[in-house]
Design an enzyme around this catalytic site. Structure first.
Site, PDB file in Angstrom:
ATOM      1  CB  CYS A 111     -21.268  -8.142 -12.836  1.00  0.00           C
ATOM      2  SG  CYS A 111     -20.933  -6.360 -12.913  1.00  0.00           S
ATOM      3  CG  HIS A 215     -25.825  -7.522 -14.429  1.00  0.00           C
ATOM      4  ND1 HIS A 215     -25.592  -7.938 -13.145  1.00  0.00           N
ATOM      5  CD2 HIS A 215     -24.947  -6.515 -14.663  1.00  0.00           C
ATOM      6  CE1 HIS A 215     -24.622  -7.219 -12.601  1.00  0.00           C
ATOM      7  NE2 HIS A 215     -24.214  -6.350 -13.500  1.00  0.00           N
ATOM      8  CD  GLU A 217     -27.950 -10.466 -12.579  1.00  0.00           C
ATOM      9  OE1 GLU A 217     -27.386 -11.015 -13.541  1.00  0.00           O
ATOM     10  OE2 GLU A 217     -27.489  -9.453 -12.007  1.00  0.00           O
TER      11      GLU A 217
END
Ligand SMILES: [Mn+2]
Length: 237
Positions: A111, A215, A217
């Site tokens: 990001c 993202h 994660e």
């Protein structure tokens, strides 16, 4: 020995606006690296002069999400659509990128991390998606939960990313970014693109730098390909 992954930390206050500052990173960056077999080490915002020593301690560098990159670093004035910036963090992380490249250590940017890498290597950003000449998809998927992918991307064949993600069909990613790549830095090639032309991944094979706009994660618990991004970074990049 596990590979040591330096994770760039952010700062915030936890009680009021000017006390109880903490250095932190969202835990899932840590978990993603741990599950991949890496040893995460948080790098707090520090003086650029400390970067050489920090980078000597790590095997790979992970640049995380957060504030908008200060547009002064790509030669623009702040547009009214710009979000919050933290130029001290920018300066530290730009110095970390320079040092990691000098020491030949692989980098993953996520990001903001991708946007900062593009700026570090001489590219520029749109300060807001509304400043692109063409209409954009919804890239801030709020209130849809981030564990749920919301728009497709096309992964370039022969890219590093194609070793992890499918190229024969659109691949779905989550999306939480109001800025995007404008001019691609000369050292980067585009590795993934959304249907509206928004660049969603950049890479430099020789220097082992991979940068993605979405993202992983926030999705790796549900989607094995997304954990695969951490696995690839920690063990192969
Ligand atoms: Mn997106």
């Amino acid at each position: 020995m596990k590979p040591v992954i330096g994770i760039c930390a952010n700062e915030t206050t936890i009680i009021d606006s000017d006390s109880h500052w903490v250095s932190y990173t969202p835990k899932n960056f840590v978990s993603g690296c741990q599950q991949a077999g890496g040893l995460p080490l948080l790098l707090p915002i520090s003086k650029p002069a400390d970067c050489q020593q920090y980078v000597q301690q790590i095997d790979k560098l992970l640049l995380t999400g957060g504030q908008d990159v200060d547009p002064r670093f790509y030669g623009e004035l702040p547009h009214q659509t710009l979000g919050g910036t933290q130029p001290e963090r920018d300066r530290f992380e730009l110095a970390l990128i320079k040092e990691a490249r000098a020491q030949g250590k692989p980098i993953l940017g996520i990001c903001r991390g991708m946007q900062l890498l593009n700026v570090a290597l001489g590219g520029s950003l749109y300060q807001d998606l509304s400043l692109r000449p063409n209409p954009s998809l919804k890239h801030v998927q709020v209130p849809t939960p981030f564990r749920l992918p919301s728009h497709p991307v096309e992964i370039e064949k022969d890219s590093l990313l194609a070793q992890i993600l499918p190229t024969n069909q659109p691949y779905q990613v989550n999306s939480f970014h109001h800025q995007t790549i404008h001019e691609v830095a000369p050292a980067f090639t585009v590795a993934a693109t959304a249907p509206d032309g928004v660049i969603e991944a950049l890479e430099n094979k020789q220097e082992r730098i991979l940068a993605i706009q979405w993202h992983p994660e926030l999705t790796f618990d549900n989607i094995k390909e997304e954990q695969g991004i951490f696995d690839y970074f920690v063990n192969q990049l």
